[in-house]
Scaffold this active site. Structure first.
Site, PDB file in Angstrom:
ATOM      1  N   THR A 117     -64.250  76.419 -33.799  1.00 17.18           N
ATOM      2  CA  THR A 117     -64.703  75.847 -35.058  1.00 17.18           C
ATOM      3  C   THR A 117     -65.935  76.556 -35.614  1.00 17.18           C
ATOM      4  OG1 THR A 117     -65.728  73.867 -36.020  1.00 17.18           O
ATOM      5  CG2 THR A 117     -65.957  74.121 -33.664  1.00 17.18           C
ATOM      6  N   TYR A 141     -70.159  68.443 -30.860  1.00 17.17           N
ATOM      7  CA  TYR A 141     -68.809  68.963 -31.070  1.00 17.17           C
ATOM      8  C   TYR A 141     -68.839  70.498 -31.040  1.00 17.17           C
ATOM      9  CZ  TYR A 141     -64.724  70.436 -33.768  1.00 17.17           C
ATOM     10  OH  TYR A 141     -63.599  71.082 -34.208  1.00 17.17           O
TER      11      TYR A 141
END
Ligand code: UDP
Length: 327
Positions: A117, A141
């Site tokens: 990501t 995350y």
């Protein structure tokens, strides 16, 4: 028949990947615990329900299907949740991935495609992010995904596990045939929430912060169509079949849109009103995440075809009106 093990194949991106893998002649084997995915979304190949923590079950699945590659989508992926409960991100994403990677190596399945990501980059004063931009995540995350990237580099060097690491920007849209689409419960992502408001399912869209250092004060993201994204995964498989190593590719378009711009485009596409409220910043949000890399185009021959904001919103809207999953 060549099988590909697709973890998270019952989720939003994984289910689109299964569709495109099946179309390309592979058999996608979904491995998913259904914590956020949907059994109904598994339409294109066999389904194995299981946990990434369950090594014995993973061993059985590798032995049964003898996959030629792994596509690893299964993950927790909400920034705000990762700020509230980092432990579940380290357990599920990092420990779970380690288990999967060790199983793949043990079974000689040495081609691995990983969903990383742009959240691994963190905030960089508004500059465009290419694959060499330092990774300084500001939420758990992003940190969990960066750790898995490091793991893959180590396992390449020591065990010959070849990997293509895709750093996704903001994935949006849906299968234009609306066989699969985006459906989270609870929903936290911007475009499906805007469509819920347009549809009257929610009273208003809350903008998370209007005091960012951007032209209209709201966060900027680079949106990429899920079908374009999964196309890149097929190109990633080809890369792995031809080469050894570990290579990182950004998957974004290089164009950024603010939260307000997404809302405006959604009004335009649907011709309906979007009541908005303003709220505080969401912890862990970066100001601007836009890809500056064209490595995927140069090295994989990847060209986004559906990634205009209008097409992403209209494909998501079609899915939103016609399809959803039920437990
Ligand atoms: N956002 C917002 N209101 C919402 C949901 C999201 O303002 O109800 C913002 C969010 O804070 C971020 C952007 O929209 O700046 C994209 O958020 P999303 O959760 O879709 O993706 P993320 O960038 O977190 O992966």
């Amino acid at each position: 028949m060549k099988h590909v093990l697709v973890t998270g194949g019952a989720g939003y991106i994984g289910s689109h990947a299964c569709k495109i893998l099946a179309r390309a002649g592979f058999v996608p084997v979904t491995y998913d615990n259904l914590s956020t995915g949907w059994a109904e979304a598994v339409k294109f190949g066999p389904f194995e329900q299981g946990e990434m923590a369950d090594r014995a079950n993973l061993d059985r699945v590798f032995m049964q299907y003898q996959p030629v590659a792994v596509m690893h989508f299964a993950a927790l992926s909400q920034v705000a949740e990762s700020m509230r409960a980092p432990g579940i991100y380290w357990h599920n994403n990092v420990v779970g991935s380690l288990n999967l990677i060790e199983a793949a190596v043990a079974h000689g399945c040495l081609d691995f495609v990983f969903s990383s990501t742009c959240a691994t980059y963190g905030d960089h004063d508004g500059v465009l992010l290419d694959e060499d931009t330092p990774q300084l995540p500001i939420n758990a995350y992003g940190a969990s995904k960066r750790a898995i990237e490091d793991m893959l580099v180590n396992f390449q060097a020591s065990h010959g596990l070849n990997s293509v690491i895709f750093r996704y920007f903001n994935v949006a849209g849906a299968d234009p045939e609306a066989e699969v689409g985006e459906f989270h419960q609870p929903e936290t992502h911007l475009i499906p929430l805007v469509l819920d408001v347009i549809d009257g399912k929610r009273p208003a869209l809350t903008i998370n912060g209007t005091d960012y250092d951007t032209p209209d004060g709201t966060c900027i993201r680079d949106y990429v169509h899920v079908m374009d994204l999964v196309d890149a995964h097929l190109a990633g498989l080809e890369w792995l079949q031809a080469r050894r190593g570990s290579r990182v590719f950004n998957l974004g378009t290089g164009r950024g849109f603010s939260v307000r711009e997404v809302i405006d485009h959604s009004r335009g596409v649907t011709n309906r009103e979007v009541p908005v409220e303003t709220g505080p910043r969401r912890p862990g949000d970066c100001t601007k995440l836009v890809s500056g890399g064209s490595r995927a185009e140069a090295e994989l021959g990847w060209t986004p075809r559906r990634s205009t904001l209008e097409t992403m919103i209209s494909d998501a809207w079609r899915w939103h009106q016609n399809g959803h999953y039920e437990r």
